[in-house]
Design an enzyme around this catalytic site. Structure first.
Site, short mmCIF file in Angstrom:
data_model
loop_
_atom_site.label_atom_id
_atom_site.label_comp_id
_atom_site.label_asym_id
_atom_site.label_seq_id
_atom_site.Cartn_x
_atom_site.Cartn_y
_atom_site.Cartn_z
N LYS A 1 2.30 -3.45 7.33
CA LYS A 1 2.46 -3.63 5.89
C LYS A 1 3.91 -3.33 5.47
CE LYS A 1 -0.27 -4.43 3.14
NZ LYS A 1 -0.80 -5.74 2.61
N THR B 1 0.84 -1.21 0.00
CA THR B 1 0.00 0.00 0.00
C THR B 1 0.87 1.25 0.00
OG1 THR B 1 -1.46 1.30 1.43
CG2 THR B 1 -0.11 -0.34 2.54
N ASP B 2 0.31 2.34 -0.51
CA ASP B 2 1.04 3.61 -0.47
C ASP B 2 1.24 4.11 0.97
OD1 ASP B 2 -1.57 4.40 0.09
OD2 ASP B 2 -1.66 5.96 -1.45
N GLU B 3 0.45 3.53 1.91
CA GLU B 3 0.56 4.00 3.30
C GLU B 3 1.93 3.69 3.90
OE1 GLU B 3 -2.62 3.56 6.03
OE2 GLU B 3 -4.14 3.83 4.49
N TYR C 1 -1.30 -0.39 11.32
CA TYR C 1 -1.59 -1.06 10.05
C TYR C 1 -0.47 -0.86 9.04
CZ TYR C 1 -3.21 -1.31 5.22
OH TYR C 1 -3.28 -1.57 3.87
#
Ligand code: NAD
Ligand code: DAU
Length: 340
Positions: free
Chosen positions: A157, A125-127, A153
């Site tokens: 990731k 994810t870009d997060e 979270y």
């Protein structure tokens, strides 16, 4: 090709399973999913009776079960969507995020090594890049942006991404990683912003916007994410990371207003509530690498995709009304009780 899709009863994995079965009907597809609160067999219903589709209920952290399945099926490729995915839940209870998102990924990669899988693709994810300031619209996440996670979270990731890269370097596991921006579209669980707002607006319920609604997300229709993953699987370079995003930045308030307008509902439904702790300000992807190297182009703009999505929720009430009737009500009460 024999493909294993983990987390395929969830939002993006489910859309990807539909996409793959319809695009490559001759391939064998095995969906491995634990059916947590976010997993839903109804999402897979349209493809479950195909002769070359198999559903296995199982936990990616369960080494014995995963290795037995991999020995039995001898997959060519594994695409790992399985994860705990909701930032707010990770703030309440980080533990399961660490175990599923990191340990689960490790167990899958060990099974890939043992059975000689030709590609392990990690859906990231870009997060993992953290956030960008609101007053620097010239800045974007590239594949070179340092990892700088904000929530349990995204930290989990990011941990998985590092492990995937380590398995490539140390063991030569043929891996690829994609980091996509916020997805929206059919089968999106109604705890996330867009389906939450659509389903609540339809019921004339208040719409809880965190903080002042100025945080920015970069929205991509889930079907465009699916075509990007397909290209990476077929043509992506092993060991590489690919960012995925379509330059569709919107503030949360703009998104909510667009939904209200499309549903002909009043803006008085908007209710500003206490902010999310550690709330990332802005995400914005630079997709140059996947566009130039693999020729990927998204089909949807946000304006066309959001209308398609709203229409899907209007015509698939059965799918989301069932979810709202279950333990979801307790979740909503608990999650929003301190956000008066
Ligand atoms: P989701 O929460 O809708 O689905 C997750 C699925 O994983 C569910 O079907 C769940 O049952 C399954 N699962 C959870 N724990 C499991 C376990 N231990 N073993 C097997 N299955 C398990 O998530 P999503 O939004 O579809 O996200 C899928 C992937 O894409 C995630 O890895 C997420 O980090 C990533 N991602 C999501 C977005 C987004 O906007 N939704 C954007 C970029 C990346
Ligand atoms: O960027 C990719 C990520 O997008 C994925 O990795 C995550 O799995 C996915 O959940 C999503 O994370 P976000 O935190 O961006 O999505 P969410 O839908 O939870 O929130 C989107 C924005 O809306 C965010 O700024 C918080 C805000 N929000 C969210 C909810 C649930 C509200 O204002 N009110 C709400 O009730």
């Amino acid at each position: 090709m024999k493909l294993c899709i983990t987390g395929g009863a969830g939002f993006i994995g489910g859309n990807f399973a539909h996409y793959w079965v319809n695009t490559y009907p001759e391939d064998r597809v095995v969906v491995l999913d634990l059916l947590t609160y976010a997993g839903n067999l109804q999402t897979l219903q349209p493809i479950l009776d195909r002769p070359n589709v198999r559903f296995v209920r199982g936990d990616i952290r369960d080494r014995q079960q995963v290795e037995a399945l991999f020995e039995q099926e001898h997959f060519d490729a594994v695409v790992n969507f399985a994860a705990e995915t909701h930032v707010d839940r990770s703030v309440e209870d980080p533990e399961v995020f660490i175990s599923t998102n990191i340990i689960g990924t490790q167990v899958l990669m060990d099974a890939c090594r043992k059975t000689g899988v030709s590609r392990f693709h990690q859906i990231s994810t870009d997060e993992v890049y953290g956030d960008l300031p609101l007053d620097r619209p010239d800045l974007f996440f590239t594949e070179q942006t340092p990892i700088h996670a904000s929530s349990p979270y995204s930290a989990a990731k990011a941990g998985a991404d590092l492990l995937v890269q380590a398995y490539h370097r140390t063991f030569g596991l043929p891996v690829t990683i994609s980091r996509c921006s916020n997805n929206y579209g059919p089968y999106h669980f109604p705890e996330k912003l867009i389906p939450l707002m659509i389903t609540r607006a339809l019921a004339d319920q208040s719409l809880p916007v965190y903080g002042n609604g100025a945080n920015v997300r970069d929205w991509l229709h889930v079907s465009d994410h699916c075509t990007a993953i397909d290209l990476i699987l077929r043509h992506g370079r092993v060991g590489e990371v690919y960012n995925i995003g379509g330059h569709n930045e919107r503030t949360n308030l703009e998104v909510v207003r667009t939904i209200l307008k499309a549903l002909n509902k009043p803006e008085s439904l908007i209710h500003f509530v206490k902010d999310r702790p550690g709330h990332d300000l802005r995400y914005a992807i630079d997709p140059t690498k996947i566009e130039t190297e693999l020729g990927w182009k998204p089909q949807y703009t946000f304006d066309t995709g959001i209308l398609q999505t709203i229409d899907w929720y209007l015509t698939h009430r059965d799918w989301w009304e069932r979810i709202l009737q279950g333990e979801y009500q307790d979740y909503y009460r608990q999650m929003y009780k301190d956000r008066p």
